[in-house]
Design an enzyme around this catalytic site. Structure first.
Site, mmCIF file in Angstrom:
data_model
loop_
_atom_site.group_PDB
_atom_site.id
_atom_site.type_symbol
_atom_site.label_atom_id
_atom_site.label_comp_id
_atom_site.label_asym_id
_atom_site.label_seq_id
_atom_site.Cartn_x
_atom_site.Cartn_y
_atom_site.Cartn_z
ATOM 1 N N TYR A 1 0.534 24.974 7.921
ATOM 2 C CA TYR A 1 1.988 25.195 7.810
ATOM 3 C C TYR A 1 2.653 25.203 9.183
ATOM 4 O O TYR A 1 3.744 24.656 9.358
ATOM 5 C CB TYR A 1 2.281 26.510 7.065
ATOM 6 N N ASP B 1 2.826 37.220 0.831
ATOM 7 C CA ASP B 1 2.580 35.790 0.990
ATOM 8 C C ASP B 1 1.747 35.596 2.252
ATOM 9 O O ASP B 1 1.786 36.433 3.166
ATOM 10 C CB ASP B 1 3.885 34.996 1.102
ATOM 11 N N ARG C 1 13.365 39.912 -9.124
ATOM 12 C CA ARG C 1 13.528 39.124 -7.887
ATOM 13 C C ARG C 1 14.896 38.465 -7.759
ATOM 14 O O ARG C 1 15.239 37.948 -6.692
ATOM 15 C CB ARG C 1 12.463 38.033 -7.830
ATOM 16 N N ARG D 1 5.925 34.369 -10.659
ATOM 17 C CA ARG D 1 5.836 33.076 -11.322
ATOM 18 C C ARG D 1 6.087 33.117 -12.818
ATOM 19 O O ARG D 1 7.195 32.928 -13.266
ATOM 20 C CB ARG D 1 4.467 32.454 -11.047
ATOM 21 N N ARG E 1 -2.283 34.449 -8.235
ATOM 22 C CA ARG E 1 -0.838 34.330 -8.472
ATOM 23 C C ARG E 1 -0.444 34.945 -9.805
ATOM 24 O O ARG E 1 0.485 34.481 -10.465
ATOM 25 C CB ARG E 1 -0.379 32.867 -8.397
HETATM 26 O O1 1CP Z 1 0.009 37.420 -7.696
HETATM 27 C C1 1CP Z 1 0.090 36.781 -6.674
HETATM 28 O O2 1CP Z 1 -0.929 36.233 -6.235
HETATM 29 C C2 1CP Z 1 1.411 36.643 -5.962
HETATM 30 C C3 1CP Z 1 1.344 36.876 -4.479
HETATM 31 C C4 1CP Z 1 1.206 35.609 -3.652
HETATM 32 C C5 1CP Z 1 0.037 35.089 -3.075
HETATM 33 C C6 1CP Z 1 -1.379 35.571 -3.261
HETATM 34 C C7 1CP Z 1 2.273 34.795 -3.234
HETATM 35 C C8 1CP Z 1 3.677 34.969 -3.608
HETATM 36 N N1 1CP Z 1 1.783 33.833 -2.374
HETATM 37 C C9 1CP Z 1 0.423 33.988 -2.272
HETATM 38 C C10 1CP Z 1 -0.503 33.234 -1.431
HETATM 39 C C11 1CP Z 1 -0.129 31.897 -0.939
HETATM 40 N N2 1CP Z 1 1.067 31.476 -0.423
HETATM 41 C C12 1CP Z 1 -1.032 30.832 -0.821
HETATM 42 C C13 1CP Z 1 -2.493 30.922 -1.169
HETATM 43 C C14 1CP Z 1 -2.663 30.871 -2.644
HETATM 44 C C15 1CP Z 1 -2.575 29.508 -3.270
HETATM 45 O O3 1CP Z 1 -3.274 28.589 -2.810
HETATM 46 O O4 1CP Z 1 -1.817 29.366 -4.251
HETATM 47 C C16 1CP Z 1 -0.365 29.738 -0.271
HETATM 48 C C17 1CP Z 1 -0.930 28.372 0.030
HETATM 49 C C18 1CP Z 1 0.963 30.153 -0.031
HETATM 50 C C19 1CP Z 1 2.048 29.356 0.579
HETATM 51 C C20 1CP Z 1 3.206 29.316 -0.331
HETATM 52 N N3 1CP Z 1 4.099 30.328 -0.453
HETATM 53 C C21 1CP Z 1 3.552 28.292 -1.235
HETATM 54 C C22 1CP Z 1 2.781 26.983 -1.450
HETATM 55 C C23 1CP Z 1 3.477 25.841 -0.800
HETATM 56 C C24 1CP Z 1 2.602 24.597 -0.715
HETATM 57 O O5 1CP Z 1 2.077 24.299 0.382
HETATM 58 O O6 1CP Z 1 2.436 23.902 -1.741
HETATM 59 C C25 1CP Z 1 4.697 28.711 -1.914
HETATM 60 C C26 1CP Z 1 5.481 27.965 -2.955
HETATM 61 C C27 1CP Z 1 5.029 30.013 -1.412
HETATM 62 C C28 1CP Z 1 6.132 30.900 -1.848
HETATM 63 C C29 1CP Z 1 5.725 32.019 -2.720
HETATM 64 N N4 1CP Z 1 4.657 32.872 -2.495
HETATM 65 C C30 1CP Z 1 4.611 33.826 -3.487
HETATM 66 C C31 1CP Z 1 5.721 33.585 -4.363
HETATM 67 C C32 1CP Z 1 6.065 34.416 -5.564
HETATM 68 C C33 1CP Z 1 6.397 32.459 -3.869
HETATM 69 C C34 1CP Z 1 7.653 31.813 -4.450
HETATM 70 C C35 1CP Z 1 8.812 32.459 -3.770
HETATM 71 C C36 1CP Z 1 10.139 31.916 -4.129
HETATM 72 O O7 1CP Z 1 10.349 30.695 -4.016
HETATM 73 O O8 1CP Z 1 10.985 32.725 -4.520
#
Ligand code: 1CP
Length: 347
Positions: free
Chosen positions: A156, A81, A45, A36, A32
């Site tokens: 999910y 994602d 964004r 963030r 990530r």
């Molecule tokens: O640098 C990076 O890694 C950013 C790219 C990235 C990756 C690798 C994003 C962007 N998401 C992910 C993978 C991801 N998504 C995982 C596996 C990694 C981990 O365990 O952290 C998981 C479980 C998700 C699912 C997801 N998508 C969540 C978690 C929810 C939960 O169950 O707690 C969330 C909050 C997202 C949204 C998301 N994905 C990425 C971003 C930047 C965001 C936020 C988007 C927004 O709200 O604007």
């Protein structure tokens, strides 16, 4: 970042460490790392929904490059994602700010599973294009492609959104094992094709995120999940494969058996202990606690050195956090960690 000043990507410190070859210092990247914590990410964004951003190759390219430029990490992670391929096959879902993926019609029956169609490269043409753009920009820096593993994606789809207990997911797994296995087999196809697309377009390595697999006992992981994750990883052996989950310290041997070259470990298990469980011939990735980055620098430094010392016990070590960068993290601290891992220091 120009191609002329870098060694070929195949000889990069990151890919060498993944293969267990000697390196001058461990490579470092952060799960990530894009998005963030970076102000330049929040700016670009602003006003653009997450899934829309993931479908715009120009944005994906810029967001992926931001942490590479700022932090000097040894690899880029593709900005996307884990639910992007599900949306691409028509699953009604959205990524809700502050919550995460939310699914309109949760998958809980054989009929629901039947509606989940296979992924084809044409469904994610924007991913191929973004990867191609990035590989050209990154020069000698490897790009890591990624996807969600069947269990984490299923969680999910079945829950309808993020969950603490995975109660519905486990109810389906235990109560309707045939439906469960059919669902995971379909998800394995989607995940594998999504990773194939990224490799075909030039990704140098892939990471399979089974973030929530640690919710299972080892026995359940072996019965209900391992065969599906192994099916994903089996055909992708032309690039290094990283396999990561949170809270998997009780079953790292089983995770390793699924077939990755590098096993990602969270902060709860020291890397030397993890390496012994994983066995010879596989590298480890991790595992600084992401919350340590909020401590005074002297404490951060001591913890980074400990992780480096413990990682040296494995066949190869890719330095990373034990899970993703937390949103409030100071990016300057991330930069100082990169320099420390590289053997230098940043004032
Ligand atoms: O640098 C990076 O890694 C950013 C790219 C990235 C990756 C690798 C994003 C962007 N998401 C992910 C993978 C991801 N998504 C995982 C596996 C990694 C981990 O365990 O952290 C998981 C479980 C998700 C699912 C997801 N998508 C969540 C978690 C929810 C939960 O169950 O707690 C969330 C909050 C997202 C949204 C998301 N994905 C990425 C971003 C930047 C965001 C936020 C988007 C927004 O709200 O604007």
């Amino acid at each position: 970042m120009t191609t002329s000043t870098h060694a070929p990507v195949d000889q990069s410190v990151f890919l060498r460490a993944c293969r267990g070859e000697p390196v001058p210092h461990p490579p470092v990247w952060f799960m990530r790392q894009a998005g963030r914590s970076l102000p330049e990410y929040r700016k670009i964004r602003a006003g653009i929904p997450m899934l829309e951003a993931c479908r715009r190759p120009d944005l994906v390219c810029e967001i992926t490059l931001q942490p590479v430029r700022r932090l000097g990490v040894d690899a880029a992670i593709f900005f996307s994602d884990i639910v992007v391929p599900l949306a691409a096959v028509g699953v009604d879902l959205d990524i809700v700010p502050g919550t995460g993926p939310v699914v309109g019609q949760p998958v809980r029956s054989a009929a629901d599973v039947d509606r989940l169609r296979p992924l084809t490269p044409a469904d994610v043409e924007y991913v191929s294009e973004a990867v191609r753009l990035l590989v050209a920009e990154l020069g000698g820096i490897p790009l890591i492609g990624f996807a969600g593993a069947p269990f984490t994606l299923a969680s999910y789809l079945v829950e309808g959104g993020p969950s603490r207990t995975y109660a519905r997911t486990k109810a389906l797994m235990y109560g309707q094992p045939d439906v469960w296995h059919a669902l995971c087999a379909r998800l394995a196809q989607i995940t594998r094709e999504f990773l194939e697309v990224q490799i075909a377009a030039g990704a140098s390595a892939v990471q399979l995120f089974d973030s929530w697999a640690g919710a299972l006992s080892e026995a359940d992981y072996r019965s209900y999940v391992l065969p599906h994750s192994a099916a994903v990883l089996a055909g992708l052996d032309r690039v290094p494969r990283i396999h990561f989950g949170v809270g998997t310290g009780h079953m790292l041997g089983a995770i390793a058996e699924a077939g990755a070259d590098v096993v990602g470990v969270d902060w709860r298990t020291p890397l030397d202990v993890a390496a012994a469980q994983i066995g010879p011939g596989r590298a480890v990735q991790g595992n600084l606690d992401p919350t340590v980055l909020f401590a005074p620098w002297e404490f951060v430094e001591a913890q980074v050195r400990r992780v480096l010392a413990e990682g040296a016990a494995a066949a190869g070590h890719v330095f990373n956090l034990g899970h993703g960068v937390l949103p409030d993290t100071d990016p300057d601290i991330l930069g100082r960690v990169v320099d420390l891992v590289h053997g230098g220091s940043r004032p």
